[in-house]
Design a protein around this motif. Structure first.
Motif, PDB file in Angstrom:
ATOM      1  N   LYS A 149       0.820  -1.217   0.000  1.00  0.00           N
ATOM      2  CA  LYS A 149       0.000   0.000   0.000  1.00  0.00           C
ATOM      3  C   LYS A 149       0.853   1.264   0.000  1.00  0.00           C
ATOM      4  O   LYS A 149       0.413   2.303  -0.462  1.00  0.00           O
ATOM      5  CB  LYS A 149      -0.939   0.008   1.217  1.00  0.00           C
ATOM      6  N   TRP A 152       5.072   2.060  -4.837  1.00  0.00           N
ATOM      7  CA  TRP A 152       4.620   2.401  -6.196  1.00  0.00           C
ATOM      8  C   TRP A 152       3.763   1.288  -6.764  1.00  0.00           C
ATOM      9  O   TRP A 152       2.855   1.527  -7.553  1.00  0.00           O
ATOM     10  CB  TRP A 152       5.837   2.655  -7.098  1.00  0.00           C
ATOM     11  N   PHE A 153       4.047   0.052  -6.343  1.00  0.00           N
ATOM     12  CA  PHE A 153       3.236  -1.096  -6.784  1.00  0.00           C
ATOM     13  C   PHE A 153       1.774  -0.876  -6.392  1.00  0.00           C
ATOM     14  O   PHE A 153       0.863  -1.034  -7.202  1.00  0.00           O
ATOM     15  CB  PHE A 153       3.792  -2.366  -6.131  1.00  0.00           C
ATOM     16  N   LEU A 155       0.288   1.920  -5.634  1.00  0.00           N
ATOM     17  CA  LEU A 155      -0.288   3.070  -6.337  1.00  0.00           C
ATOM     18  C   LEU A 155      -0.643   2.695  -7.777  1.00  0.00           C
ATOM     19  O   LEU A 155      -1.649   3.168  -8.327  1.00  0.00           O
ATOM     20  CB  LEU A 155       0.712   4.227  -6.303  1.00  0.00           C
ATOM     21  N   ALA A 156       0.160   1.816  -8.376  1.00  0.00           N
ATOM     22  CA  ALA A 156      -0.149   1.344  -9.728  1.00  0.00           C
ATOM     23  C   ALA A 156      -1.468   0.566  -9.721  1.00  0.00           C
ATOM     24  O   ALA A 156      -2.328   0.775 -10.575  1.00  0.00           O
ATOM     25  CB  ALA A 156       0.980   0.462 -10.261  1.00  0.00           C
ATOM     26  N   SER A 158      -3.938   0.863  -7.530  1.00  0.00           N
ATOM     27  CA  SER A 158      -5.013   1.836  -7.304  1.00  0.00           C
ATOM     28  C   SER A 158      -5.369   2.563  -8.588  1.00  0.00           C
ATOM     29  O   SER A 158      -6.541   2.792  -8.876  1.00  0.00           O
ATOM     30  CB  SER A 158      -4.578   2.902  -6.290  1.00  0.00           C
ATOM     31  N   SER A 159      -4.355   2.935  -9.349  1.00  0.00           N
ATOM     32  CA  SER A 159      -4.599   3.663 -10.596  1.00  0.00           C
ATOM     33  C   SER A 159      -5.370   2.788 -11.578  1.00  0.00           C
ATOM     34  O   SER A 159      -6.321   3.246 -12.210  1.00  0.00           O
ATOM     35  CB  SER A 159      -3.274   4.099 -11.225  1.00  0.00           C
ATOM     36  N   ARG A 161      -7.298   0.219 -10.885  1.00  0.00           N
ATOM     37  CA  ARG A 161      -8.654   0.018 -10.379  1.00  0.00           C
ATOM     38  C   ARG A 161      -9.548   1.196 -10.772  1.00  0.00           C
ATOM     39  O   ARG A 161     -10.691   1.019 -11.159  1.00  0.00           O
ATOM     40  CB  ARG A 161      -8.596  -0.108  -8.853  1.00  0.00           C
ATOM     41  N   ASN A 162      -9.012   2.405 -10.708  1.00  0.00           N
ATOM     42  CA  ASN A 162      -9.807   3.588 -10.990  1.00  0.00           C
ATOM     43  C   ASN A 162     -10.004   3.836 -12.471  1.00  0.00           C
ATOM     44  O   ASN A 162     -11.115   4.153 -12.901  1.00  0.00           O
ATOM     45  CB  ASN A 162      -9.153   4.818 -10.356  1.00  0.00           C
ATOM     46  N   ASP A 163      -8.940   3.766 -13.248  1.00  0.00           N
ATOM     47  CA  ASP A 163      -9.066   4.074 -14.667  1.00  0.00           C
ATOM     48  C   ASP A 163      -7.834   3.582 -15.423  1.00  0.00           C
ATOM     49  O   ASP A 163      -6.763   4.159 -15.296  1.00  0.00           O
ATOM     50  CB  ASP A 163      -9.239   5.588 -14.861  1.00  0.00           C
ATOM     51  N   TYR A 177       0.974  -5.109 -14.576  1.00  0.00           N
ATOM     52  CA  TYR A 177       0.547  -5.015 -13.191  1.00  0.00           C
ATOM     53  C   TYR A 177      -0.670  -5.883 -12.893  1.00  0.00           C
ATOM     54  O   TYR A 177      -0.804  -6.411 -11.796  1.00  0.00           O
ATOM     55  CB  TYR A 177       0.305  -3.549 -12.793  1.00  0.00           C
TER      56      TYR A 177
ATOM     57  N   PRO B  90     -10.242  11.105 -13.506  1.00  0.00           N
ATOM     58  CA  PRO B  90      -9.545  11.147 -12.217  1.00  0.00           C
ATOM     59  C   PRO B  90      -9.481   9.757 -11.596  1.00  0.00           C
ATOM     60  O   PRO B  90     -10.254   8.877 -11.973  1.00  0.00           O
ATOM     61  CB  PRO B  90     -10.441  12.050 -11.375  1.00  0.00           C
ATOM     62  N   LEU B  91      -8.524   9.548 -10.690  1.00  0.00           N
ATOM     63  CA  LEU B  91      -8.510   8.328  -9.888  1.00  0.00           C
ATOM     64  C   LEU B  91      -9.431   8.622  -8.719  1.00  0.00           C
ATOM     65  O   LEU B  91      -9.022   9.178  -7.699  1.00  0.00           O
ATOM     66  CB  LEU B  91      -7.090   8.008  -9.433  1.00  0.00           C
ATOM     67  N   LYS B  92     -10.711   8.278  -8.890  1.00  0.00           N
ATOM     68  CA  LYS B  92     -11.779   8.809  -8.051  1.00  0.00           C
ATOM     69  C   LYS B  92     -11.634   8.512  -6.572  1.00  0.00           C
ATOM     70  O   LYS B  92     -11.936   9.353  -5.741  1.00  0.00           O
ATOM     71  CB  LYS B  92     -13.120   8.234  -8.508  1.00  0.00           C
ATOM     72  N   TYR B 109       7.297   2.690 -12.147  1.00  0.00           N
ATOM     73  CA  TYR B 109       6.444   1.506 -12.284  1.00  0.00           C
ATOM     74  C   TYR B 109       7.191   0.394 -13.004  1.00  0.00           C
ATOM     75  O   TYR B 109       6.976   0.120 -14.178  1.00  0.00           O
ATOM     76  CB  TYR B 109       5.138   1.879 -12.996  1.00  0.00           C
ATOM     77  N   GLY B 111       7.386  -2.873 -12.306  1.00  0.00           N
ATOM     78  CA  GLY B 111       7.000  -4.254 -12.049  1.00  0.00           C
ATOM     79  C   GLY B 111       7.174  -4.630 -10.586  1.00  0.00           C
ATOM     80  O   GLY B 111       7.020  -3.793  -9.708  1.00  0.00           O
ATOM     81  N   SER B 114       8.871  -2.579  -7.876  1.00  0.00           N
ATOM     82  CA  SER B 114       8.248  -1.353  -7.365  1.00  0.00           C
ATOM     83  C   SER B 114       7.533  -1.608  -6.037  1.00  0.00           C
ATOM     84  O   SER B 114       7.107  -0.679  -5.369  1.00  0.00           O
ATOM     85  CB  SER B 114       7.278  -0.779  -8.395  1.00  0.00           C
ATOM     86  N   LEU B 115       7.415  -2.891  -5.673  1.00  0.00           N
ATOM     87  CA  LEU B 115       6.823  -3.244  -4.378  1.00  0.00           C
ATOM     88  C   LEU B 115       7.713  -2.775  -3.228  1.00  0.00           C
ATOM     89  O   LEU B 115       7.267  -2.557  -2.116  1.00  0.00           O
ATOM     90  CB  LEU B 115       6.643  -4.764  -4.336  1.00  0.00           C
ATOM     91  N   ARG B 117       9.713  -0.041  -3.213  1.00  0.00           N
ATOM     92  CA  ARG B 117      10.021   1.388  -3.129  1.00  0.00           C
ATOM     93  C   ARG B 117       8.810   2.207  -2.683  1.00  0.00           C
ATOM     94  O   ARG B 117       7.742   2.142  -3.268  1.00  0.00           O
ATOM     95  CB  ARG B 117      10.563   1.885  -4.465  1.00  0.00           C
ATOM     96  N   SER B 119       6.251   5.076  -2.188  1.00  0.00           N
ATOM     97  CA  SER B 119       5.751   6.071  -3.132  1.00  0.00           C
ATOM     98  C   SER B 119       5.560   7.445  -2.496  1.00  0.00           C
ATOM     99  O   SER B 119       5.368   8.421  -3.190  1.00  0.00           O
ATOM    100  CB  SER B 119       4.419   5.598  -3.708  1.00  0.00           C
TER     101      SER B 119
END
Lengths: 299, 252
Positions: A149, A152-153, A155-156, A158-159, A161-163, A177, B90-92, B109, B111, B114-115, B117, B119
């Motif tokens: 959570k 960056w993984f 956040l990817a 989440s992104s 999931r949203n759009d 991803y 937007p990412l609602k 990003y 792969g 990125s788990l 690092r 954010s």
């Protein structure tokens, strides 16, 4: 003893719900066949220990990897599909996997597979042993999700999931991803399957049927999708209910289905979701959280 | 100042519909190119093809000497092309500041690695807040994107595009559906980007806005270029007037 066994079962459900939540809650991919990967892990471990004489502990990473590879394939399929088709495909995969377990002699066919209790440094693993093992696995999974959570993984996911189009517009390889989310979630389910098989000492194809997938999904949705506390709460609630109420055990599917419909209509975030009635009430009672008791009252 | 973007003989057909039909365009480094045209002229399709959301039927898109047509959109983003969406995306269910942080992570990003690092390092969040301040969104930083109004979501689109530190910004009708006040704020923002030397392609339905902001304007109709030139020439071009307003009419 009875209480310990029930606790192990609930712990197994917690792991399954947490792992499905990575796919469905964080990455937003509707997957209705999670039990298939639980089963792939269970059968992988069972066959390795019974037919190939492998040590139980060593079979756990194999179950993890095998389920993850199969889950990655589902992820690859999901790339080309819209949400609703993915949901249906994942149901289909669940049925196919169960049928293979049931009709192939390699997987014990209609007799299932009986297993021996494993040893830990010369001692037979007891129910308490399994409880500790499952507890450690839950702890590890929760830590992994917490790490995810903040990364960056996460956040990817989440992104996505949203759009998905928006996510790609700022450099996220959506396909990659999605596959990773499926791989990670199903691998954890596979690892859980290895423990389940040896804890039960007997597995049969119907242990991993579509109904089990729906139970896992119900736990995630009813507890609170996209949170850590939600699936844990959902798994405890729905895992303990059949033990507490005879009625619930007999009419389990009616209750799950009814609860799912009720939650979708009145509390789509689940009991403990981000903006659920319970969480809002809690925030009102304790503005600023539990730590800051002297804090001023905020409207 | 060299050529940054060149579109050559670009076509995109949907079945029998030729949304873009043999289009040629160029954009110099640091230039602002306005794209105008009536509804259905192919403006957004052009953006979607350049940004990799759609694959072209024929033709080339050349960014700084390299062909990029047909690449997936995340790779085109990595090469420094940022775009906003006409219908905001937007990412609602995450906060406004996290929307910008997500975009700042464009090169993070990678792969499974990125788990590991984080954010939300201090400098990343500070950078996001700086962009929110520039785009007038700072007061909404902790709101979820679904809780803010359309005008602010339009700015969020621009904020997110800026966060990728692009060489080329493509704005798809950033003023559509906004109040006059909000329109002026968006124009100010675009003028500011211009003064910083950013290269911009702007789709804008509203002629006066496009003329105010653009160095050069290309007019599309039925997927083809019907006129090109500096704003004054476009204003007086009879073909443009016809396409937009019908014959014998003035542009307000």
């Amino acid at each position: 003893m009875y209480l310990t066994v029930v606790s192990v079962n609930i712990g197994i459900f917690i792991l399954l719900a947490l792992s499905l939540n990575i796919i469905t809650g964080y990455a937003g991919q509707p997957a209705l066949g999670h039990a298939a990967f639980f089963g792939i892990g269970a059968y992988t471990s069972a066959i390795l220990t019974t037919s190939y004489g492998m040590n139980f502990w060593l079979s756990i990473p194999f179950a993890f990897i095998m389920a993850g590879i199969m889950g990655g394939f589902l992820g690859l399929i999901s790339i080309r599909m819209r949400d609703d088709f993915l949901a249906i495909t994942s149901i289909g995969i669940n049925f196919v996997v169960v049928a293979i377990f049931q009709y192939s002699d390699f997987f014990g066919g209609s007799l299932g597979i009986s297993l021996k209790r494993p040893y830990f440094f010369g001692m037979k693993v007891t129910a308490t042993g399994y409880l500790i093992l499952i507890g450690l696995m839950i702890l590890g999974t929760v830590l992994l999700i917490l790490k995810m959570k903040r990364s960056w993984f996460g956040l990817a996911l989440s992104s996505i999931r949203n759009d998905e189009t928006a996510a790609a517009s700022f450099g996220i390889d959506v396909n990659r991803y999605k596959v990773l989310a499926f791989t990670l979630g199903t691998a954890i389910a596979g690892m859980t399957g290895a423990v389940y098989a040896h804890h039960m000492t007997f597995i049969y194809s119907s242990d991993f049927a579509f109904i089990v997938s729906i139970s896992i999904l119900s736990m995630v949705v009813i507890g609170g999708i996209g949170t850590i506390r939600g699936p844990i709460f959902g798994a405890i609630l729905l895992g303990a209910a059949p033990e507490l109420f005879r009625f619930f055990a007999d009419y389990r599917m009616i209750v799950y289905g009814g609860l799912l419909v009720f939650m979708m209509r009145f509390q789509s975030q689940g009991f403990l979701g981000y903006d659920s009635v319970l969480v809002r009430a809690f925030k009102k009672l304790f503005p600023g959280g539990l730590k800051k008791k002297e804090g001023e009252i905020i409207g | 100042m060299g050529e940054l973007l060149r579109v050559e003989g670009l076509s995109k057909h949907f079945g029998g519909l030729k949304a873009i039909n043999g289009l040629d365009l160029t954009l110099e480094e640091g230039e602002t190119l306005g794209i105008i045209g009536p509804n259905g002229a192919g403006k957004t399709t052009l953006f979607n093809v350049i940004c990799g959301v759609l694959k072209p039927t024929a033709g080339k898109v050349v960014l700084d000497g390299e062909e990029i047509q047909g690449l997936p959109s995340y790779k085109i983003a990595h090469r420094g092309v940022a775009r906003t969406f006409q219908i905001s995306k937007p990412l609602k269910d995450i906060s406004i500041v996290d929307n910008v942080v997500a975009s700042l992570g464009i090169h993070e990003y990678t792969g499974i690695r990125s788990l590991l690092r984080n954010s939300h390092k201090r400098e990343t969040v500070d950078k996001a807040l700086e962009i929110l301040e520039r785009t007038g969104l700072l007061e909404f930083k902790d709101k979820l994107a679904r809780e803010v109004s359309l005008g602010y979501l339009r700015r969020l689109e621009i904020a997110r595009a800026l966060a990728t530190n692009p060489r080329l910004i493509m704005l798809d009708e950033p003023c559509a559906g906004l109040s006059n006040f909000a329109i002026n704020e968006v124009i100010d923002l675009v003028m500011q980007l211009k003064s910083e030397g950013k290269s911009i392609v702007l789709i804008e339905h509203n002629l006066p806005i496009s003329m105010k902001v653009s160095d050069r304007i290309t007019v599309l109709n039925y997927g083809q270029k019907i006129a090109e030139g500096i704003p004054e020439d476009i204003r007086n071009n009879p073909q443009v007037i016809e396409a937009y307003l019908g014959e014998d009419d003035d542009i307000a």
